[in-house]
Design an enzyme around this catalytic site. Structure first.
Site, PDB file in Angstrom:
ATOM      1  N   HIS A 261       0.863  -1.184   0.000  1.00 28.36           N
ATOM      2  CA  HIS A 261       0.000   0.000   0.000  1.00 28.36           C
ATOM      3  C   HIS A 261       0.896   1.229   0.000  1.00 28.36           C
ATOM      4  CE1 HIS A 261      -3.225   2.778   1.092  1.00 28.36           C
ATOM      5  NE2 HIS A 261      -4.058   1.820   0.778  1.00 28.36           N
ATOM      6  N   ASP A 315      -7.840  -5.275  -0.101  1.00 27.25           N
ATOM      7  CA  ASP A 315      -8.300  -6.159  -1.182  1.00 27.25           C
ATOM      8  C   ASP A 315      -7.953  -7.618  -0.950  1.00 27.25           C
ATOM      9  OD1 ASP A 315      -7.545  -3.389  -3.087  1.00 27.25           O
ATOM     10  OD2 ASP A 315      -9.535  -4.303  -3.059  1.00 27.25           O
TER      11      ASP A 315
HETATM   12  C1  SDX Z   1      -6.303  -0.047  -2.919  1.00 25.70           C
HETATM   13  O1  SDX Z   1      -4.424   4.360  -2.033  1.00 25.70           O
HETATM   14  C2  SDX Z   1      -5.413   3.817  -1.466  1.00 25.70           C
HETATM   15  O2  SDX Z   1      -5.870   4.210  -0.409  1.00 25.70           O
HETATM   16  C3  SDX Z   1      -6.039   2.669  -2.215  1.00 25.70           C
HETATM   17  C4  SDX Z   1      -7.053   1.844  -1.423  1.00 25.70           C
HETATM   18  C5  SDX Z   1      -8.337   2.599  -1.196  1.00 25.70           C
HETATM   19  O3  SDX Z   1      -9.045   2.297  -0.232  1.00 25.70           O
HETATM   20  O4  SDX Z   1      -8.691   3.440  -2.062  1.00 25.70           O
HETATM   21  O5  SDX Z   1      -6.506   1.489  -0.182  1.00 25.70           O
HETATM   22  C6  SDX Z   1      -7.433   0.575  -2.178  1.00 25.70           C
HETATM   23  O6  SDX Z   1      -6.110   0.250  -4.062  1.00 25.70           O
HETATM   24  C7  SDX Z   1      -5.378  -0.981  -2.185  1.00 25.70           C
HETATM   25  C8  SDX Z   1      -4.172  -1.462  -3.052  1.00 25.70           C
HETATM   26  C9  SDX Z   1      -4.647  -2.579  -3.976  1.00 25.70           C
HETATM   27  N1  SDX Z   1      -3.580  -2.912  -4.927  1.00 25.70           N
HETATM   28  C10 SDX Z   1      -2.948  -4.103  -4.841  1.00 25.70           C
HETATM   29  O7  SDX Z   1      -3.126  -4.945  -3.960  1.00 25.70           O
HETATM   30  C11 SDX Z   1      -1.963  -4.350  -5.973  1.00 25.70           C
HETATM   31  C12 SDX Z   1      -0.644  -4.866  -5.404  1.00 25.70           C
HETATM   32  N2  SDX Z   1      -0.005  -3.760  -4.678  1.00 25.70           N
HETATM   33  C13 SDX Z   1       1.046  -3.047  -5.331  1.00 25.70           C
HETATM   34  O8  SDX Z   1       0.818  -2.817  -6.695  1.00 25.70           O
HETATM   35  C14 SDX Z   1       1.504  -1.829  -4.559  1.00 25.70           C
HETATM   36  O9  SDX Z   1       1.692  -2.215  -3.262  1.00 25.70           O
HETATM   37  C15 SDX Z   1       0.676  -0.553  -4.587  1.00 25.70           C
HETATM   38  C16 SDX Z   1       0.424  -0.092  -5.975  1.00 25.70           C
HETATM   39  C17 SDX Z   1      -0.595  -0.747  -3.870  1.00 25.70           C
HETATM   40  C18 SDX Z   1       1.489   0.518  -3.877  1.00 25.70           C
HETATM   41  O10 SDX Z   1       2.702   0.538  -4.498  1.00 25.70           O
HETATM   42  P1  SDX Z   1       3.760   1.732  -4.342  1.00 25.70           P
HETATM   43  O11 SDX Z   1       3.532   2.512  -3.113  1.00 25.70           O
HETATM   44  O12 SDX Z   1       3.793   2.486  -5.615  1.00 25.70           O
HETATM   45  O13 SDX Z   1       5.064   0.912  -4.093  1.00 25.70           O
HETATM   46  P2  SDX Z   1       6.068   0.511  -5.214  1.00 25.70           P
HETATM   47  O14 SDX Z   1       5.345  -0.117  -6.379  1.00 25.70           O
HETATM   48  O15 SDX Z   1       6.937   1.702  -5.459  1.00 25.70           O
HETATM   49  O16 SDX Z   1       6.904  -0.650  -4.504  1.00 25.70           O
HETATM   50  C19 SDX Z   1       7.859  -0.347  -3.506  1.00 25.70           C
HETATM   51  C20 SDX Z   1       8.615  -1.644  -3.296  1.00 25.70           C
HETATM   52  C21 SDX Z   1       9.068  -2.259  -4.633  1.00 25.70           C
HETATM   53  O17 SDX Z   1      10.218  -3.034  -4.347  1.00 25.70           O
HETATM   54  P3  SDX Z   1      11.696  -2.471  -4.787  1.00 25.70           P
HETATM   55  O18 SDX Z   1      11.627  -2.218  -6.289  1.00 25.70           O
HETATM   56  O19 SDX Z   1      11.857  -1.194  -3.984  1.00 25.70           O
HETATM   57  O20 SDX Z   1      12.634  -3.571  -4.384  1.00 25.70           O
HETATM   58  O21 SDX Z   1       7.740  -2.619  -2.711  1.00 25.70           O
HETATM   59  C22 SDX Z   1       7.536  -3.676  -3.629  1.00 25.70           C
HETATM   60  C23 SDX Z   1       7.940  -3.174  -5.004  1.00 25.70           C
HETATM   61  O22 SDX Z   1       8.347  -4.253  -5.838  1.00 25.70           O
HETATM   62  N3  SDX Z   1       6.106  -4.003  -3.616  1.00 25.70           N
HETATM   63  C24 SDX Z   1       5.644  -5.238  -3.719  1.00 25.70           C
HETATM   64  C25 SDX Z   1       4.236  -5.117  -3.647  1.00 25.70           C
HETATM   65  N4  SDX Z   1       3.904  -3.829  -3.514  1.00 25.70           N
HETATM   66  C26 SDX Z   1       5.071  -3.143  -3.500  1.00 25.70           C
HETATM   67  N5  SDX Z   1       6.270  -6.433  -3.879  1.00 25.70           N
HETATM   68  C27 SDX Z   1       5.467  -7.516  -3.957  1.00 25.70           C
HETATM   69  N6  SDX Z   1       4.107  -7.469  -3.900  1.00 25.70           N
HETATM   70  C28 SDX Z   1       3.470  -6.296  -3.745  1.00 25.70           C
HETATM   71  N7  SDX Z   1       2.121  -6.270  -3.685  1.00 25.70           N
END
Ligand code: SDX
Length: 379
Positions: A261, A315
């Site tokens: 998140h 989710d």
């Molecule tokens: C919702 O914003 C809100 O409030 C949204 C929400 C709402 O109520 O409206 O809460 C609802 O959308 C919840 C989120 C649902 N999405 C998912 O479950 C999809 C999977 N999650 C990821 O795509 C991710 O965690 C995000 C998009 C939710 C947030 O990503 P960020 O903040 O942009 O983080 P990032 O992509 O920059 O990642 C930072 C690091 C990375 O590793 P490094 O490259 O630094 O080594 O964390 C890792 C990422 O690879 N990472 C994950 C991960 N999420 C981040 N690694 C594995 N699995 C994941 N889910």
């Protein structure tokens, strides 16, 4: 005008000032208008919470009664919208159908004075009342059936479940679904709410504002994640497969759906509430083995990813609740949209009171003073 530092995805950049909801990502706190989500789930209802979000305070008994009466009696949709739905492909994604319906709904209610409290109230009632009916209508009509008319004696949550299959839901199922809607109603400036703010800042109508928000919510990194989580659990298939699945995802640097998140760096406070709701349903309607897979995945993924602040989000468990309620997989994200309508409306209304067009700047990385090359001279 000084140019600020570029932040990819505007991470950590305040885009607005708001008193609607508050999230503390380090302690896992979520409040709507200052009231903790745990208390609203325990003591309130989705419609009472919607009133709180849109109008800023809990309604008095008569206010709530009038609000509920208005919503209940405005749930029907125009026959022209039903006729439009008949033209949609049966395999259209319900989020595309919903976005189209909300945009079409606005055609029947021309934009009036955005600062007129009555116009805002009527638009809020219409969208709260009709969005569930349009989701259910598409679902019935894509199966070749007539849509089920809303049943006036049923509450908001029970009526939506009823419109999906013309069966009055069990009271526990209706209550659990109502709490799910409350849980998803608002969450500060998430991507779809930000879309709503940007669209609203051009002073367009609320139907167009929500159409923008619905389009944004559809993506798998946002509201679409709940559908992806269920597909992921089905792909894993057994507890034994969790370890190799997780190792493969991490090796390929692929995201685990339902995890991570932008704000929460601990477990999303909405996730344990959804787990509790799942247990209530399992106790009454039987267990779901995918829940066991989810628990094992949470355990192993948390071991590997918690050092990066990656934990289950809202989710991760919501799909297991919806599946146990008998809701089809591709309606999970439209349900998120139904729930988020009051949050989007609250931000639309709040911004109107002190609006300024969103028009950020950029860091230019292109070229300058390039000579135009005539087409015959281009290799
Ligand atoms: C919702 O914003 C809100 O409030 C949204 C929400 C709402 O109520 O409206 O809460 C609802 O959308 C919840 C989120 C649902 N999405 C998912 O479950 C999809 C999977 N999650 C990821 O795509 C991710 O965690 C995000 C998009 C939710 C947030 O990503 P960020 O903040 O942009 O983080 P990032 O992509 O920059 O990642 C930072 C690091 C990375 O590793 P490094 O490259 O630094 O080594 O964390 C890792 C990422 O690879 N990472 C994950 C991960 N999420 C981040 N690694 C594995 N699995 C994941 N889910």
């Amino acid at each position: 005008m000084a140019v600020g530092e570029y932040k990819p995805g505007l991470e950590g950049v305040p885009a607005t000032q708001s008193n609607i909801s508050y999230v503390d990502g380090l302690t896992g706190l979520l409040e709507y208008r200052g009231i903790r989500i745990e208390d609203l789930c325990k003591y309130s209802s989705f419609l009472e919470t919607s009133y709180l979000l849109v109008f800023g305070e809990l309604p008095k008994a008569l206010q709530l009664k009038e609000f509920e009466h208005e919503v209940v009696h405005r749930r029907r949709i125009k026959y022209r919208i039903r006729d439009m739905i008949k033209c949609f492909p049966d395999n259209a994604h319900p989020m595309d159908a919903l976005q189209t319906c909300v945009s079409a709904l606005g055609m029947f209610y021309p934009l009036e004075d955005l600062h007129d409290a009555e116009y805002i109230y009527q638009a809020a009632i219409r969208l709260l009342a009709k969005v569930p009916t349009m989701v259910a209508a598409f679902h019935m009509m894509r199966q070749g059936n007539d849509p089920v008319m809303p049943k006036d004696g049923l509450g908001y949550a029970a009526n939506f479940l009823y419109m999906l299959n013309e069966k009055v839901p069990d009271p526990l199922a209706a209550h659990v679904f109502d709490v799910c809607l409350t849980l998803h109603a608002e969450h500060t400036v998430n991507a779809s709410t930000f879309s709503a703010l940007v669209t609203a800042s051009t002073l367009t109508d609320p139907y167009t504002v929500l159409s923008s928000a619905i389009g944004t919510l559809a993506g798998p990194l946002h509201g679409g994640a709940n559908e992806e989580v269920m597909k992921m659990l089905e792909e894993i298939g057994s507890i034994e497969n969790v370890k190799p699945f997780l190792e493969r995802k991490i090796e390929r640097k692929e995201k685990i759906m339902g995890f991570g998140h932008r704000v929460y760096k601990v477990k999303d406070p909405r996730a344990p509430i959804l787990q509790d709701l799942a247990h209530k349903l399992f106790d009454q309607f039987g267990h779901d083995r995918y829940y066991d897979i989810a628990l094992e995945l949470e355990k192993q993924a948390t071991e590997k990813l918690s050092s990066k602040g990656i934990y289950p989000n809202v989710d991760f468990y919501s799909g297991l609740v919806y599946k146990k309620l008998g809701i089809p997989l591709d309606l999970f994200t439209p349900i998120f949209a139904i729930a988020r309508v009051p949050g989007w409306l609250a931000h639309w209304k709040e911004q109107l009171a002190d609006n300024r067009l969103f028009r950020p700047t950029q860091v230019y990385t292109g070229l300058h003073d390039i000579t135009y090359t005539p087409i015959e001279a281009r290799e």
